[in-house]
Scaffold this motif. Structure first.
Motif, PDB file in Angstrom:
ATOM      1  N   UNK A 169       0.782  -1.233   0.000  1.00 32.52           N
ATOM      2  CA  UNK A 169       0.000   0.000   0.000  1.00 32.52           C
ATOM      3  C   UNK A 169       0.815   1.285   0.000  1.00 32.52           C
ATOM      4  N   UNK A 170       2.149   1.184   0.087  1.00 30.37           N
ATOM      5  CA  UNK A 170       2.951   2.416   0.087  1.00 30.37           C
ATOM      6  C   UNK A 170       2.796   3.109  -1.272  1.00 30.37           C
ATOM      7  N   UNK A 171       2.527   4.426  -1.273  1.00 25.09           N
ATOM      8  CA  UNK A 171       2.308   5.114  -2.550  1.00 25.09           C
ATOM      9  C   UNK A 171       3.540   5.038  -3.459  1.00 25.09           C
ATOM     10  N   UNK A 172       3.281   4.931  -4.743  1.00 29.55           N
ATOM     11  CA  UNK A 172       4.362   4.856  -5.724  1.00 29.55           C
ATOM     12  C   UNK A 172       5.298   6.070  -5.594  1.00 29.55           C
ATOM     13  N   UNK A 173       4.709   7.240  -5.339  1.00 22.98           N
ATOM     14  CA  UNK A 173       5.524   8.461  -5.248  1.00 22.98           C
ATOM     15  C   UNK A 173       6.496   8.398  -4.063  1.00 22.98           C
ATOM     16  N   UNK A 174       6.125   7.684  -2.995  1.00 16.53           N
ATOM     17  CA  UNK A 174       7.049   7.548  -1.867  1.00 16.53           C
ATOM     18  C   UNK A 174       8.164   6.563  -2.196  1.00 16.53           C
ATOM     19  N   UNK A 175       7.831   5.571  -3.010  1.00 11.54           N
ATOM     20  CA  UNK A 175       8.841   4.568  -3.374  1.00 11.54           C
ATOM     21  C   UNK A 175       9.859   5.174  -4.344  1.00 11.54           C
ATOM     22  N   UNK A 176       9.353   5.930  -5.314  1.00 12.25           N
ATOM     23  CA  UNK A 176      10.283   6.526  -6.287  1.00 12.25           C
ATOM     24  C   UNK A 176      10.863   7.839  -5.755  1.00 12.25           C
ATOM     25  N   UNK A 177      10.170   8.449  -4.768  1.00 17.59           N
ATOM     26  CA  UNK A 177      10.650   9.708  -4.190  1.00 17.59           C
ATOM     27  C   UNK A 177      10.254  10.924  -5.002  1.00 17.59           C
ATOM     28  N   UNK A 178       9.438  10.722  -6.035  1.00 19.05           N
ATOM     29  CA  UNK A 178       9.033  11.897  -6.817  1.00 19.05           C
ATOM     30  C   UNK A 178       7.698  11.679  -7.507  1.00 19.05           C
ATOM     31  N   UNK A 179       7.125  12.783  -7.960  1.00 23.50           N
ATOM     32  CA  UNK A 179       5.836  12.719  -8.656  1.00 23.50           C
ATOM     33  C   UNK A 179       5.812  13.809  -9.721  1.00 23.50           C
ATOM     34  N   UNK A 180       5.315  13.436 -10.876  1.00 22.21           N
ATOM     35  CA  UNK A 180       5.236  14.412 -11.971  1.00 22.21           C
ATOM     36  C   UNK A 180       4.038  15.337 -11.740  1.00 22.21           C
ATOM     37  N   UNK A 181       4.253  16.628 -11.943  1.00 20.11           N
ATOM     38  CA  UNK A 181       3.168  17.605 -11.811  1.00 20.11           C
ATOM     39  C   UNK A 181       3.393  18.698 -12.844  1.00 20.11           C
ATOM     40  N   UNK A 182       2.417  18.919 -13.667  1.00 20.67           N
ATOM     41  CA  UNK A 182       2.481  19.939 -14.719  1.00 20.67           C
ATOM     42  C   UNK A 182       3.782  19.811 -15.538  1.00 20.67           C
TER      43      UNK A 182
END
Ligand code: GLN
Length: 313
Positions: free
Chosen positions: A67-80
């Motif tokens: 259940x750990x969010x993908x963004x926490x696993x990769x350490x980043x999230x795409x935005x705009x």
């Protein structure tokens, strides 16, 4: 095992665990561990995985299926279109927040075209970025503030899209401010934004110093807790999610802040919950300090973002 087979089996396992977009998720984890880009991932589908690669991939798969969010696993999230560092101290940027950016860019360009034309002289009270004191003179800058900046995704995106503007990015959490600063550095926006610890209930904003205020504040009511996904409740900071008084406390605070900090004719843009459009418009009507209030719907057709103008009184 070949890469193609690993991805297929991983996608199946993720689907079984109820993970959103399982195939995409499997691809992202593979790219993370193998250091491949999207295309290489396809081109190298027949490549045989080495034992340590399988081990590393299995470890990330275990985190995601738990259940750990993908963004926490990769350490980043795409935005705009940009990659933002994400930490457990900040909300993970959401795609629906891009609507606020679209509207803020429209508003900002309109304000730029009016700037210096006087009447509603929107341009130039120099707040020296930190927004502590305005000089009261017409300078060359346009200033905005982002209240509750979290990762900084809103404020930094605006600063990068709007070369004539400077932003003050506030958050009550010093860990969030640190993350926003790191994002500003990483995206080369550090000269265009000031990240500062501050409470949106008592924001250190120069009176009438800003042409635009934006905020995606915490807005979930305690009573809605059971409707929030387990994954969100377990991994994202509750201070960034929940707000007292039916989820309206921080929205009301942002509106009060805007009443004081906006120049006459300045604009406020607020993200809110799908059922909070009417309450937000009601809050904006209370002191007759805002006009031309419009609520916009997101791609799902839900009321998501309200835009208004500070009256000239
Ligand atoms: N402004 C940040 C975002 O939109 C953080 C929002 C929040 O913490 N409520 O992601």
């Amino acid at each position: 095992m070949k890469l193609r087979q690993y991805i297929a089996e991983a996608a199946q396992a993720l689907q079984k665990a109820g993970v959103d977009s399982p195939r995409l998720c499997a691809h992202v984890l593979v790219r993370q561990v193998l250091g491949l880009d999207r295309i290489a991932c396809v081109v190298e589908a027949e490549r045989k995985l080495l034992p340590h690669e399988v081990e590393n991939l299995d470890a990330l798969m275990a985190r995601r299926t738990a259940g750990e969010p993908l963004a926490h696993i990769t350490g980043s999230k795409e935005f705009y279109g940009r990659d933002f560092l994400v930490t457990p101290h900040t909300l993970i940027p959401r795609p629906e927040t891009e609507l606020l950016i679209d509207k803020a860019l429209e508003v900002a360009r309109e304000l730029e075209s009016q700037a210096g034309t006087c009447g509603t002289c929107i341009q130039g009270t120099d707040t020296r970025g930190a927004g502590i004191q305005g000089t009261g003179t017409c300078g060359s800058g346009l200033y905005f503030a982002d209240l509750g900046t979290g990762s900084g995704c809103i404020g930094i995106t605006l600063a990068l899209e709007l070369p004539h503007w400077h932003g003050l990015l506030l958050d009550i959490s010093s860990n969030a401010v640190e993350t926003a600063c790191a994002n500003a550095q990483r995206l080369d926006a550090q000269h265009r934004v000031t990240c500062l610890r501050g409470d949106m209930h008592r924001p250190p904003l120069a009176r009438g110093g800003y042409s635009m205020l934006v905020s995606n504040p915490p807005y979930i009511a305690e009573s809605e807790r059971s409707m929030v996904m387990d994954e969100v409740l377990a991994y994202e900071p509750h201070g960034a999610l929940f707000s007292p008084h039916d989820g309206l406390d921080h929205l009301a605070a942002a509106i009060r802040a805007a009443a004081g900090a906006l120049k006459p004719g300045g604009r406020l843009l607020l993200e809110h919950g799908a059922a909070q459009g009417a309450s937000t418009r009601r809050l904006l009507r209370e002191d007759n300090l805002f006009e031309d209030t419009v609520t916009h719907r997101d791609f799902a057709g839900l009321e998501r973002c309200t835009v208004t103008r500070r009256t000239c009184r």
